[in-house]
Design a protein around this motif. Structure first.
Motif, PDB file in Angstrom:
ATOM      1  N   LYS A 509      16.477 -17.985  27.913  1.00  0.00           N
ATOM      2  CA  LYS A 509      15.647 -16.675  28.058  1.00  0.00           C
ATOM      3  C   LYS A 509      14.972 -16.432  29.242  1.00  0.00           C
ATOM      4  O   LYS A 509      14.855 -17.530  29.715  1.00  0.00           O
ATOM      5  CB  LYS A 509      14.160 -16.832  26.330  1.00  0.00           C
ATOM      6  CG  LYS A 509      12.902 -15.787  26.858  1.00  0.00           C
ATOM      7  CD  LYS A 509      12.037 -16.004  25.898  1.00  0.00           C
ATOM      8  CE  LYS A 509      11.283 -14.351  25.997  1.00  0.00           C
ATOM      9  NZ  LYS A 509      10.275 -14.549  25.620  1.00  0.00           N
ATOM     10  N   ASN A 510      15.536 -14.921  29.558  1.00  0.00           N
ATOM     11  CA  ASN A 510      14.815 -14.842  31.235  1.00  0.00           C
ATOM     12  C   ASN A 510      13.375 -14.210  30.882  1.00  0.00           C
ATOM     13  O   ASN A 510      13.358 -13.235  29.986  1.00  0.00           O
ATOM     14  CB  ASN A 510      16.172 -13.711  31.359  1.00  0.00           C
ATOM     15  CG  ASN A 510      16.272 -14.095  32.720  1.00  0.00           C
ATOM     16  OD1 ASN A 510      15.347 -13.894  33.919  1.00  0.00           O
ATOM     17  ND2 ASN A 510      17.522 -13.236  33.713  1.00  0.00           N
ATOM     18  N   THR A 511      12.667 -14.774  31.799  1.00  0.00           N
ATOM     19  CA  THR A 511      10.769 -14.083  32.152  1.00  0.00           C
ATOM     20  C   THR A 511      11.336 -13.682  33.389  1.00  0.00           C
ATOM     21  O   THR A 511      10.043 -13.331  33.659  1.00  0.00           O
ATOM     22  CB  THR A 511      10.642 -15.264  31.625  1.00  0.00           C
ATOM     23  OG1 THR A 511      10.717 -16.697  33.106  1.00  0.00           O
ATOM     24  CG2 THR A 511      10.642 -16.373  30.199  1.00  0.00           C
ATOM     25  N   ILE A 512      11.820 -12.815  34.108  1.00  0.00           N
ATOM     26  CA  ILE A 512      12.336 -12.314  34.794  1.00  0.00           C
ATOM     27  C   ILE A 512      11.114 -11.558  35.221  1.00  0.00           C
ATOM     28  O   ILE A 512      12.116 -10.448  34.238  1.00  0.00           O
ATOM     29  CB  ILE A 512      13.265 -12.441  36.111  1.00  0.00           C
ATOM     30  CG1 ILE A 512      13.974 -13.670  36.215  1.00  0.00           C
ATOM     31  CG2 ILE A 512      12.937 -11.189  37.467  1.00  0.00           C
ATOM     32  CD1 ILE A 512      14.725 -13.562  37.108  1.00  0.00           C
ATOM     33  N   THR A 513      10.172 -10.781  35.873  1.00  0.00           N
ATOM     34  CA  THR A 513       9.671  -9.629  36.211  1.00  0.00           C
ATOM     35  C   THR A 513      10.113  -8.568  35.771  1.00  0.00           C
ATOM     36  O   THR A 513      11.400  -8.303  36.873  1.00  0.00           O
ATOM     37  CB  THR A 513       8.165  -9.391  36.613  1.00  0.00           C
ATOM     38  OG1 THR A 513       9.160  -9.728  37.335  1.00  0.00           O
ATOM     39  CG2 THR A 513       7.067  -9.609  35.289  1.00  0.00           C
ATOM     40  N   VAL A 514      10.068  -6.829  36.073  1.00  0.00           N
ATOM     41  CA  VAL A 514      11.194  -5.469  35.755  1.00  0.00           C
ATOM     42  C   VAL A 514      11.053  -5.395  37.394  1.00  0.00           C
ATOM     43  O   VAL A 514      11.661  -5.464  38.576  1.00  0.00           O
ATOM     44  CB  VAL A 514      10.014  -4.762  35.613  1.00  0.00           C
ATOM     45  CG1 VAL A 514      10.706  -2.971  35.890  1.00  0.00           C
ATOM     46  CG2 VAL A 514      10.156  -4.559  33.745  1.00  0.00           C
ATOM     47  N   ASN A 515       9.480  -5.529  38.240  1.00  0.00           N
ATOM     48  CA  ASN A 515       9.515  -5.331  39.616  1.00  0.00           C
ATOM     49  C   ASN A 515      10.605  -6.094  40.422  1.00  0.00           C
ATOM     50  O   ASN A 515      11.042  -5.917  41.535  1.00  0.00           O
ATOM     51  CB  ASN A 515       8.445  -5.638  40.170  1.00  0.00           C
ATOM     52  CG  ASN A 515       7.576  -6.711  39.274  1.00  0.00           C
ATOM     53  OD1 ASN A 515       7.595  -8.172  38.643  1.00  0.00           O
ATOM     54  ND2 ASN A 515       6.598  -6.635  39.239  1.00  0.00           N
TER      55      ASN A 515
END
Length: 659
Positions: A509-515
């Motif tokens: 699962k990837n938790t990187i934010t949109v920004n």
């Protein structure tokens, strides 16, 4: 045009003030997004307007820009006030942390600056303070797009950073973002300045900003490393102001354009002093340690230091003064230091397993090549240096941000933990692949620029009547050949590691934010876009600059180079694709049975030992620390570089090089 210049320089400082005052992280993010959009839009408008006006070098009437002469004087006095504030700040912090040498260097160079400005030593009739040409446009776009995208990335990254570090690191995000925007504003001021004193002012602001960003966490390691960066850059600043003072008193030169129009044989010593400042800013040997120590800072500051600001300030100045270094002691010194740094740092990169450290060594190596190109100072090497700056800025910013995101996802930036990353985090892997490809593979411009630089070094040696120039050119050819070979080695190791496929690895699962994704994907897109825009950038931006500076109509990229580039694309992309579809797709390669000192498992990624326990296979890179280790290579490289700098300065003084 004047309004856009004032906006580019002034607005980031306004944004920095807001960032520092506002306490809400949500509001701070909104300010960052709005500021980034405004700065990028202003830079694009600046570029379009520049070409609407004809795309030629432009000077500006300051009274039209600022309104009246008293306002101009007020700006000058404001700069003086800020210089006083900076020297007081450095002195207080130096006393607090018992780093007194930094205070002494800061006081010394500020005292010399004030004496020059207010004692009557500075010549009357100072030239215009602002200047714009094609190189300015390139730097403005790099600072605006790459620099502000890093701040957008930092919005999400700093959330994760403080979440992971908890109470270990005090949350000072307002300060962090404020300094980043001061950094960006200072870089705009630096590249738009024609006055040497204005450039020096913004130069020192960037030094203090890097010092504050590196020491963000306030740990013992961070404090030691930030002061290391500070004193080295202050030493370079002292050399720079020394060169400015000599130019003003002995030659009546106060601006860059006046410097380029002077007889280069009469200003060798002050140019050496200016280039000495640039070498420290770009972390060339023997000053490379400060940039390696900067890795202790959060990733966004590392990306900013390595791509759009700080180190680019140094190579920018070297590219600017390249024509007056060509064929002189200053050029020989800069060229040899750059070549030595390129070779030594690319070898040291082989031994690093920390992803950020590999990127740091790579930055030093590529800056060395840019420096060597500027030192040779021919039209072709300057052309190559500018393209190296463009590709390096985008690629290195993308790589630092991607490695930072990988670290937050996996808990490590050790390359050995990135085996099979393509299965676990495919999107992050492919942004990393684009960044790595941009550093050493065709058709990305880094490789084409290296080839142009190599050809120029060879041509310089062949067509020169000077024995010293032939020796320097030969050494640079050797440096670029062996340095490029080692560059290929360490990038290939990393690329093969992340693309290795282990069936046991599952997608996570990837938790990187949109920004963060916004900045990463934009950088990757820019990297690919610049590849296709390469001929147009060369024809309409870079070539006009080199033609004007060198008064030349020569074709920098020959048909031979174009054919070579096409062949590289064929060998790297087309042949493997054709091979896959014609052979491998219909006839899968057989799997070889490997001996593991036990019974191999069916998936061929482990074995059963004599006790019946299943062991997993783990591939590892070859680091060759016994050959290229830092303990074996770094000190000898430093000693050689110190000898070169000392020897050329002494030779210049002995021969009366512009004192």
């Amino acid at each position: 045009m004047e309004f856009m210049i004032a906006f580019l320089v002034g607005f980031p400082f306004v944004s920095a003030l807001l960032q520092g005052v506002i306490k809400s992280n949500k509001a701070r993010k909104i300010i960052t997004y709005a500021s980034s959009a405004a700065v990028i839009l202003a830079a694009l408008m600046f570029t379009v307007t520049y070409y609407v006006y004809g795309g030629e070098a432009m000077t500006f009437n300051e009274s039209a820009l600022l309104g009246s002469l008293p306002v101009i004087e007020a700006v000058d006095y404001a700069m003086v006030g800020i210089e006083v504030f900076l020297v007081v700040l450095i002195t207080v912090l130096s006393i607090k942390y018992k780093k007194y040498y930094a205070a002494l260097l800061s006081i010394a160079q500020t005292a010399l600056t004030f004496w020059y400005e207010f004692s009557g030593a500075k010549p009357e009739g100072e030239g215009l303070n602002l200047y714009c040409d094609q190189l300015t446009v390139i730097m403005v776009l790099i600072i605006a797009i790459v620099g502000t995208l890093i701040t957008v990335y930092a919005c999400g990254y700093m959330d994760d950073y403080h979440h992971h570090h908890g109470d270990e690191v005090k949350d000072r995000r307002g300060f962090f973002f404020a300094i980043m925007y001061v950094f960006i504003g200072a870089m705009f001021g630096l590249v738009l300045s024609n006055s040497l004193l204005w450039m020096y002012f913004f130069w020192e602001v960037t030094s203090v900003c890097s010092f504050l960003l590196i020491g963000y966490t306030k740990t013992d390691e961070a404090v030691n490393n930030c002061f290391k960066a500070l004193w080295m850059n202050l030493l370079g600043g002292l050399g720079m102001i020394g060169g400015i003072v000599i130019l003003g008193i002995s030659h009546g030169i106060t601006d860059l354009q006046g410097l380029l129009e002077a007889n280069k044989g009469l200003i060798v010593l002050p140019v050496i002093f200016l280039s000495f400042g640039a070498l420290t800013k770009s972390a060339q040997l023997p000053f490379s340690k400060w940039l390696l120590g900067a890795m202790v800072a959060p990733t966004p500051s590392s990306a900013l230091l390595h791509s759009a600001t700080m180190v680019k300030a140094g190579v920018y100045l070297l590219i600017r003064i390249a024509p007056v270094m060509s064929g002189e002691f200053s050029g020989y010194m800069v060229g040899l230091i750059g070549g030595l740094t390129f070779l030594a740092m690319s070898m040291l990169a082989i031994t690093a397993y920390d992803g950020k450290k590999v990127l740091a060594y790579s930055t030093l190596s590529n800056l060395g090549l840019i420096t060597a190109c500027a030192g040779v100072g021919t039209e072709e090497t300057v052309w190559a240096a500018i393209f190296l700056v463009i590709f390096h800025a985008i690629s290195k910013s993308l790589l630092f941000q991607t490695v930072g995101s990988i670290e937050h996802q996996t808990g490590s930036r050790d390359i050995e933990t990135m085996h099979g990353l393509v299965r676990r985090y495919p999107y992050l892997t492919w942004t990393l692949v684009v960044g790595i490809a941009g550093m050493f593979l065709a058709p990305f411009g880094m490789l084409v620029s290296k080839w142009a630089a190599l050809k120029a070094f060879v041509d310089t040696g062949l067509h020169s009547g000077s024995t010293l120039e032939i020796i320097v050119s030969t050494l640079l050819v050797l440096c670029i050949c062996f340095g490029s070979a080692t560059t290929l080695f360490y990038w290939s190791k990393w690329l093969a590691t992340i693309l290795s496929s282990n069936p046991a690895d599952k997608r996570h699962k990837n938790t990187i934010t949109v920004n963060q994704w916004t900045s990463l994907f934009t950088h990757a897109g820019l990297m690919i876009l610049v590849v296709f825009a390469f001929p147009f950038i060369s024809r309409f931006v870079v070539k006009p600059y080199t033609a004007e500076v060198f008064n030349s109509t020569n074709q920098v990229i020959s048909s031979e180079n174009i054919v070579l580039t096409i062949l590289m694309v064929v060998f790297i992309f087309i042949i493997p694709i054709v091979t896959y579809f014609l052979i491998a797709r219909n006839r899968p390669f057989p799997k070889a049975q490997r001996y593991f000192n036990g019974a191999g498992t069916p998936d061929q990624v482990g074995f059963i030992d004599s006790f019946g326990n299943e062991k997993k296979e783990f591939l590892t890179n070859w680091y060759m620390e016994d050959i290229f280790g830092e303990d074996k290579m770094y000190k000898p490289s430093v000693y050689v570089s110190i000898f070169l700098i000392t020897a050329f300065i002494a030779a210049s003084i002995a021969l009366g090089g512009g004192c």
